[in-house]
Design an enzyme around this catalytic site. Structure first.
Site, short mmCIF file in Angstrom:
data_model
loop_
_atom_site.label_atom_id
_atom_site.label_comp_id
_atom_site.label_asym_id
_atom_site.label_seq_id
_atom_site.Cartn_x
_atom_site.Cartn_y
_atom_site.Cartn_z
N ASP A 62 -6.02 -9.11 12.82
CA ASP A 62 -6.15 -7.62 13.26
C ASP A 62 -5.33 -7.62 14.60
O ASP A 62 -5.76 -7.84 15.72
CB ASP A 62 -7.57 -7.15 13.20
CG ASP A 62 -7.72 -5.70 13.50
OD1 ASP A 62 -6.92 -5.02 14.15
OD2 ASP A 62 -8.83 -5.13 12.97
N ASN B 135 0.97 -1.21 -0.03
CA ASN B 135 0.02 -0.12 -0.11
C ASN B 135 0.85 1.30 -0.11
O ASN B 135 2.11 1.14 -0.20
CB ASN B 135 -1.10 -0.01 1.24
CG ASN B 135 -0.34 0.11 2.52
OD1 ASN B 135 0.45 0.93 2.88
ND2 ASN B 135 -0.60 -1.12 3.20
N LYS C 97 8.03 -18.13 -9.38
CA LYS C 97 7.68 -16.79 -10.00
C LYS C 97 6.50 -17.08 -11.05
O LYS C 97 6.53 -18.30 -11.55
CB LYS C 97 8.65 -16.21 -10.77
CG LYS C 97 8.19 -15.01 -11.43
CD LYS C 97 9.51 -14.35 -12.16
CE LYS C 97 8.85 -13.28 -12.96
NZ LYS C 97 9.68 -12.85 -14.26
N1 CTP Z 1 -4.41 -2.76 12.12
C1 CTP Z 1 -3.90 -3.90 12.54
N2 CTP Z 1 -4.16 -4.99 11.83
C2 CTP Z 1 -4.83 -5.12 10.67
C3 CTP Z 1 -5.37 -3.99 10.24
C4 CTP Z 1 -5.18 -2.70 11.12
O1 CTP Z 1 -3.47 -3.78 13.74
N3 CTP Z 1 -4.80 -6.36 10.12
C5 CTP Z 1 -4.43 -1.44 12.76
C6 CTP Z 1 -3.88 -0.32 12.17
O2 CTP Z 1 -2.30 -0.32 12.13
C7 CTP Z 1 -4.44 0.95 12.30
C8 CTP Z 1 -5.92 0.38 12.65
O3 CTP Z 1 -5.87 -1.00 12.86
O4 CTP Z 1 -3.91 1.52 13.67
C9 CTP Z 1 -6.82 0.95 11.57
O5 CTP Z 1 -6.68 0.18 10.35
P1 CTP Z 1 -7.84 0.15 9.31
O6 CTP Z 1 -7.24 -0.67 8.05
O7 CTP Z 1 -7.97 1.47 8.79
O8 CTP Z 1 -8.84 -0.47 10.03
P2 CTP Z 1 -9.54 -1.86 9.86
O9 CTP Z 1 -9.99 -2.19 10.94
O10 CTP Z 1 -9.12 -2.90 9.07
O11 CTP Z 1 -10.99 -1.31 8.95
P3 CTP Z 1 -11.41 -1.26 7.34
O12 CTP Z 1 -10.36 -1.88 6.60
O13 CTP Z 1 -12.68 -1.85 7.38
O14 CTP Z 1 -11.33 0.22 7.22
#
Ligand code: CTP
Length: 419
Positions: free
Chosen positions: A323, A227, A306
């Site tokens: 998460d 990303n 690959k």
């Molecule tokens: N984060 C994390 N682990 C993941 C995804 C996210 O620890 N697998 C943490 C990021 O470091 C950030 C927060 O969660 O502090 C928010 O991440 P985001 O991707 O915006 O939130 P999501 O809960 O994944 O929600 P969505 O993708 O539905 O927006």
């Protein structure tokens, strides 16, 4: 944004100087008046004639040459400048400017100008990472110069690493962004200023865990899903926390930023690598700030070799990553402070609020990444801080370095309430 802007381009003696022909041409297409100063070293890589033809202006190569167009003294360009860009900036010119030397036309102009100055360092990785160069860059930055992070990749010296000059298009975008946002950039209130907070805040004795940058999820041995996160916000927080006396652990996804000295630094690739290290360090940390852009999904069956192009379409099956933040929220002990980030493109407050609750956070830093000056890969950010008591603090557009201090100030207030 660059229409009629007087851009002084200082070109120094690095191989990337050849890219300046393209750079000048792109700046002119944006309507800028470009005035080039070539140092002696630069003239080994690019000719005065080429730069004159492409810029449409006389090129300055020496303090003592007879300048036809500017029949004024030798600081005329310094006065004319709306901005000065030094690209490529060698270690040598950076060192000279950091000491205030003025022994040629470029360094004299840089010392004399009141215009904003940007340096795009480009050199061998070891030279760039050398603490002397880093110290010099730091000095320039402290004096208000803008340092453009070099890119990583193959270098002219035959090695790979950080030290490449960003592509001309990226440099143009940085200047466009600067003129688009620079004037609106808010200075923090006196109470929130970096210097003031640095005097007020004391994190000594506290272990702070910070995550930064995006993760990379492999597809095969040569490809990955990534990303746009650069790591700038997380690194700024880690650096500020270090300077405020904390014992900082920084766990970073791949980033072109220089690893910070004086912190426990870990580089990881995937979300699962990051999770392992974060969980290891969590019990000892009083404060955790998760600025990393963690990939929510990874490729289910990573190919051992690959993937060759055969069919018209290729389907990748993704599966959910753990998460990490949510897990920390479940494991959180009394007294620990947990801060998350929410990067959104719509319904900012609503989504951030729901993450704050679902992940059991103490504070969430919400930013609308659809805004050009906020979020990924820029030096500024536009954020809102949401806390458990329902309060929302909206901050004006500011540099990520200033915001880091303000975020830490709020974190400290929460920490004091909990302990
Ligand atoms: N984060 C994390 N682990 C993941 C995804 C996210 O620890 N697998 C943490 C990021 O470091 C950030 C927060 O969660 O502090 C928010 O991440 P985001 O991707 O915006 O939130 P999501 O809960 O994944 O929600 P969505 O993708 O539905 O927006």
């Amino acid at each position: 944004m660059l229409k009629d802007k007087n851009i002084i381009l200082g070109v120094t003696g690095g191989i990337a100087a050849y890219k300046c022909v393209d750079l000048v041409s792109r700046l002119r297409k944006q309507g800028a008046n470009v005035h080039v100063i070539l140092t002696k070293g630069a003239q080994n890589f690019v000719t005065e004639t080429a730069m004159r033809e492409i810029s449409g202006n006389p090129v300055v190569t020496s303090m003592w040459q007879e300048i036809q167009q500017y029949d004024v003294e030798h600081i005329a360009l310094a006065r004319l400048a709306d901005v000065v860009l030094v690209a490529p900036a060698t270690a040598n010119v950076i060192a000279k400017c950091a000491c205030g030397m003025a022994d040629d036309m470029l360094t004299t102009t840089l010392l004399a100008t009141k215009a904003p100055v940007f340096f795009a360092p480009a050199m061998n990785t070891n030279m760039y990472e050398n603490s002397i160069t880093q110290q010099n860059l730091h000095t320039l930055q402290e004096r208000g110069c803008h340092i453009i992070d070099p890119a990583a990749g193959h270098l002219a010296c035959g090695t790979s690493g950080v030290g490449r000059m960003p592509e001309p298009q990226e440099l143009v975008e940085i200047l466009v962004d600067f003129f688009a946002t620079g004037k609106e950039l808010a200075e923090p209130d006196e109470a929130d200023s970096r210097q003031h907070l640095a005097e007020e805040l004391d994190f000594s004795g506290l272990n702070i865990l910070v995550t930064a940058a995006g993760t990379r999820e492999p597809i095969d041995p040569v490809r990955y899903i990534g990303n746009r996160s650069s790591g700038k916000m997380g690194y700024a927080i880690a650096e500020a926390a270090r300077d405020l006396g904390a014992n900082v652990t920084l766990i970073s996804g791949p980033s072109a930023l220089t690893p910070l000295a004086g912190v426990n630094f870990f580089k990881v690739e995937s979300a699962r690598d990051m999770r392992r290290l974060v969980l290891e360090n969590f019990p000892e940390s009083q404060i955790v700030i998760k600025a990393a852009a963690v990939a929510d999904y990874r490729v289910k069956n990573v190919a051992d070799h690959k993937i060759k192009k055969n069919d018209e379409e290729l389907t990748l099956v993704l599966e959910k990553n753990p998460d990490i933040l949510k897990e920390l929220g479940q494991k959180k002990q009394k007294g620990q402070v947990l801060v998350g980030f929410a990067a959104e493109t719509q319904n900012l407050i609503q989504y951030a609020q729901s993450k704050l609750e679902k992940k059991n956070l103490d504070m969430i830093v919400a930013n609308d990444v659809s805004k050009p000056q906020a979020g990924f890969n820029v030096d500024t950010n536009l954020i809102k801080l949401l806390k458990r008591d329902g309060s929302i603090e909206e901050l004006p557009l500011m540099s990520k370095k200033d915001l880091a201090y303000i975020i830490l100030n709020h974190v400290m207030k929460i920490y004091r309430q909990h302990n």
